[in-house]
Design a protein around this motif. Sequence first.
Motif, mmCIF file in Angstrom:
data_model
loop_
_atom_site.group_PDB
_atom_site.id
_atom_site.type_symbol
_atom_site.label_atom_id
_atom_site.label_comp_id
_atom_site.label_asym_id
_atom_site.label_seq_id
_atom_site.Cartn_x
_atom_site.Cartn_y
_atom_site.Cartn_z
ATOM 1 N N ARG A 99 76.853 19.909 44.147
ATOM 2 C CA ARG A 99 76.316 20.384 42.872
ATOM 3 C C ARG A 99 75.124 21.286 43.190
ATOM 4 N NH1 ARG A 99 78.529 15.516 41.859
ATOM 5 N NH2 ARG A 99 79.754 15.310 39.918
ATOM 6 N N PRO A 100 75.404 22.588 43.449
ATOM 7 C CA PRO A 100 74.348 23.509 43.882
ATOM 8 C C PRO A 100 73.392 23.835 42.732
ATOM 9 C CG PRO A 100 76.366 24.716 43.493
ATOM 10 C CD PRO A 100 76.716 23.271 43.320
ATOM 11 N N PHE A 101 72.113 23.996 43.077
ATOM 12 C CA PHE A 101 71.113 24.364 42.078
ATOM 13 C C PHE A 101 70.028 25.171 42.774
ATOM 14 C CE2 PHE A 101 67.254 23.412 39.534
ATOM 15 C CZ PHE A 101 67.675 23.998 38.344
ATOM 16 N N ALA A 102 69.768 26.391 42.255
ATOM 17 C CA ALA A 102 68.753 27.281 42.836
ATOM 18 C C ALA A 102 67.467 27.261 42.030
ATOM 19 C CB ALA A 102 69.282 28.709 42.926
ATOM 20 N N LEU A 110 60.216 28.745 45.614
ATOM 21 C CA LEU A 110 61.535 28.511 45.051
ATOM 22 C C LEU A 110 62.034 27.140 45.533
ATOM 23 C CD1 LEU A 110 63.126 32.049 45.587
ATOM 24 C CD2 LEU A 110 61.862 31.174 43.614
ATOM 25 N N LYS A 111 62.848 26.490 44.715
ATOM 26 C CA LYS A 111 63.326 25.141 45.055
ATOM 27 C C LYS A 111 64.799 25.021 44.758
ATOM 28 C CE LYS A 111 58.887 22.911 44.131
ATOM 29 N NZ LYS A 111 58.176 21.874 43.329
ATOM 30 N N ALA A 112 65.613 24.908 45.835
ATOM 31 C CA ALA A 112 67.057 24.688 45.689
ATOM 32 C C ALA A 112 67.368 23.214 45.989
ATOM 33 C CB ALA A 112 67.828 25.600 46.629
ATOM 34 N N SER A 113 68.558 22.734 45.558
ATOM 35 C CA SER A 113 68.963 21.355 45.819
ATOM 36 C C SER A 113 70.472 21.249 45.802
ATOM 37 C CB SER A 113 68.361 20.407 44.778
ATOM 38 O OG SER A 113 68.846 20.732 43.489
ATOM 39 N N GLY A 114 71.003 20.103 46.374
ATOM 40 C CA GLY A 114 72.431 19.826 46.330
ATOM 41 C C GLY A 114 73.076 19.714 47.679
ATOM 42 N N GLY A 115 72.376 19.977 48.788
ATOM 43 C CA GLY A 115 73.010 19.909 50.090
ATOM 44 C C GLY A 115 72.031 19.529 51.176
ATOM 45 N N VAL A 116 72.463 19.781 52.444
ATOM 46 C CA VAL A 116 71.608 19.481 53.583
ATOM 47 C C VAL A 116 71.201 20.768 54.330
ATOM 48 C CG1 VAL A 116 72.561 17.181 53.872
ATOM 49 C CG2 VAL A 116 73.619 19.091 55.089
#
Length: 875
Positions: free
Chosen positions: A707-710, A724-730
């Motif tokens: 679930r990618p989020f930028a 900037l803050k992304a989330s959803g992976g490693v």
Amino acid sequence: MKTVFPFCLLLLLFTEMNAQRPHYITGGQVYYTYQGMQNGEHVYRVLFQCYKTCPGGHVPRAIVSIYDRVTNLPVKRVQASLSNVSEMKAGDPLNDCLANPSAVCYSEATYVTDISLPTSVNGYTIACGLGEVYRKEGITNLAEWSYVLATYTAEIPGGAAAANSSPSISGGDLTVNCENSSFSSNFGAFDYDGDELRYYLCDAYRGGLNADNYIDYAAPPPFKPVIYASNFSGSRPLGSNVMVDEKLGILKGIAPGKGTYLVCVCIGEYRNGVLIATQRREFQIDITSCQAAKASLLPEYLLCKDNNTLQLSNLSSGFRVEAFNWQIFSSSGAVLFTDNKPTVSYTFADTGIYNVKLVINKGANPCIDSTTSIVKVYPGLKPDFIFSGDCVGKPTAFTNTSTATLGQINYWKWDFGDGGAWGNAAYSWPDVTGEFNPTYQYRSYGPSTVQLVVGTTYGCRDTLRRTINILSKPPLNIIYKDRLICLGDTTELWAFASRGGNFSWSPQVNMVNGNTPKPLVSPTVTTVYHVLLDDNGCQNTDSVKVRVTDKVFVQAMNDTTICQGDAIELKLMSDAHTYSWTNVSPENAALRNPRVVTTATTDYVVTASIGGCSAKDTIRVVTVPYPRVNAGADIVICDQTSAQLSGSADGSSFSWSPASTLNASNVLDPVAQPKQTTHYVLTAYDTRGCPKPASDTVLVTVLPPIRPFAGRDTTALVGMPMQLKASGGVAYEWSPATGLSATNVRNPIALYNSPSEGIKYKVKILNEAGCADSAYITVKVSALKPQVYVPTAFTPNGDGKNDVLRPIAAGIRIEYFQVYNRWGQLVFSTRTAGEGWDGTVGGKIQTNDVFTWVAKAVDETGKSFVQKGTVTLIR
């Protein structure tokens, strides 16, 4: 030396002249007056009064028989003459204070005879026994229903006291008695010689039966008591709430339930403090279901335990009782307490004897009545006892351990609760003794309730009831009642008696310590040994069998094959006492059937022994290895992808499970496509002798979808850094690299030198398995100062346009955003970036209005500031 006055018996018998139907006796008494000496003998005028219910019917004749009290031999027999017959009635049906009264009527017959008796140191007893004239059927307090005969007695003292006239009772029977109401009858007697009289309730006598229980008008004493029903006795014929005054002879208390009750009053005649004779009067009292306006109290109230507080209430039925007047007096007559409640309570400040008076209906209605009672306050009386010996037919010794804080214990009465038999059927009646520390012999075994009543010199009494268990024989247990020994060996017999005692074993051939619970024996042949336990005369027996052998039987299980490393229980059949195994761990080597783990073919040898005799047997356990199997290394895959399994095995066959997500389950390298994380088990079989399969497991972990989020689109300021803050992976890959501090981190720093209408960044996000997905964010670059932008209006109507009031941070980070209504009430608050207000409060839609917002923010340098403004909600 004590002077003993034995007694003779004068038996006065009624016989019917015409026995067409039975006649019922309801009571009677025998008394006499001394007439002087004639021809060297004492002359007594004997009067017998008997009572029957009205109408009296035929009057029987009376026979007098005399027996010597010591030898029980007959002395004289005469017939008495009828002197008078009369009727006595009671009961007023027009009494307003009495409801449902029953008329009371008795027919009284008086017989008279003069009897001359020689001077005797033994003395005589006068009695009346009724032949075929029976008591009334169905007497409530008797266990016997019908055909119950009667005997009435009086005594003539011997020696110097022979010139004596007995006391006589003139009242007592003719009263109307209502159930559960106050009850009083005067049985006071007159004594011609001025002797002291003492009254007590006693057993009524059966009569007219010889030793074989057949009717015999001249049957000698001793006479048997009647058999009382449960909860009644001679001393409690009307229950526990009625008693007789020892000095006045007044029977009073609270009447029991409806019924006919047999009562016998005994009068002890004392001269110079010595009992010289006993007079008896027996009567039946009818208790009916009438109701009377009565003031009712117990004859006495005893506060003898550990309580000085008395609870009082009127014990009558309450019929026409409308007012109460209570008074409590000291022994000197001083009024201590008054009250007019139906129930009262009073706590006595000191010990002593007090008086209680109750007056009912004074000033309320004409049914005024009063009664009095006494209260004895002497706390600290504790009845108790211990006992020893509990074997049926043997002495049981009771020790009275009762204590009294005030006064001395001067009264005690025992009731052992044992049963007895009389007549043609078995009944139970209590066995009572007046000994302080009595010894009693029980006639039957089982639970018996022992009752001990104790009293003090202050007149206090209390009762203890305790159930004891009488044994048919002392407990005796034999440990190992059947034994097997080797010829020539010695074994120990073991008898156990929890209470101890004397042991005696037989036969005592080849025996040592034959009078102990654990003798040693060395029999040469199979022998049964008997033991006798004697516990103070109470005996029990048991036996033990000792079998003698010269060989041991042992038979092991068949040889077997198992899988290598498995556990197996070594089983055998044997009569041995002890066992010793080879190749078994020390803690299990002495077990009959040990459990072992076998890793290689092994011979297990057991030695089975009975003392000096032994035998051996062997079990061979052959081991076969499990098939080798390997399911491969664990695998991690992305969602909606497949995995190649890679197993290995040396078995003759194999299979995978679960098979539903495999392209094949009977090959070593199937393709798995699980929808969720799954354990796949590879199981292998072979035909080399191990009947069990071997298995191994591989874990296929299915990662969840990325679930990618930028981040949300935002605005940056020229020269002001922004993270900037992304989330959803490693792992993360940003592009383009414009203004970014790094492109391979989750949270790069963006810094711009000039304004821009918008830079669109793409971030590629990867999970643990290398699976990837992308997200986007647009960053506008402004030359303005850092601030919070909030729209001036929003329209939360659900059309997807401008539905949420959301602050926009330019070059800053919002710490909180709050919205207030026109009354200053907080309607929305958040500390989460990108979260806004949807125009509702607690789920309730807000109408068109102007609201105030407050935002606190921090810039990239750490400086904080607060902004305020208004926003219009439009529907």
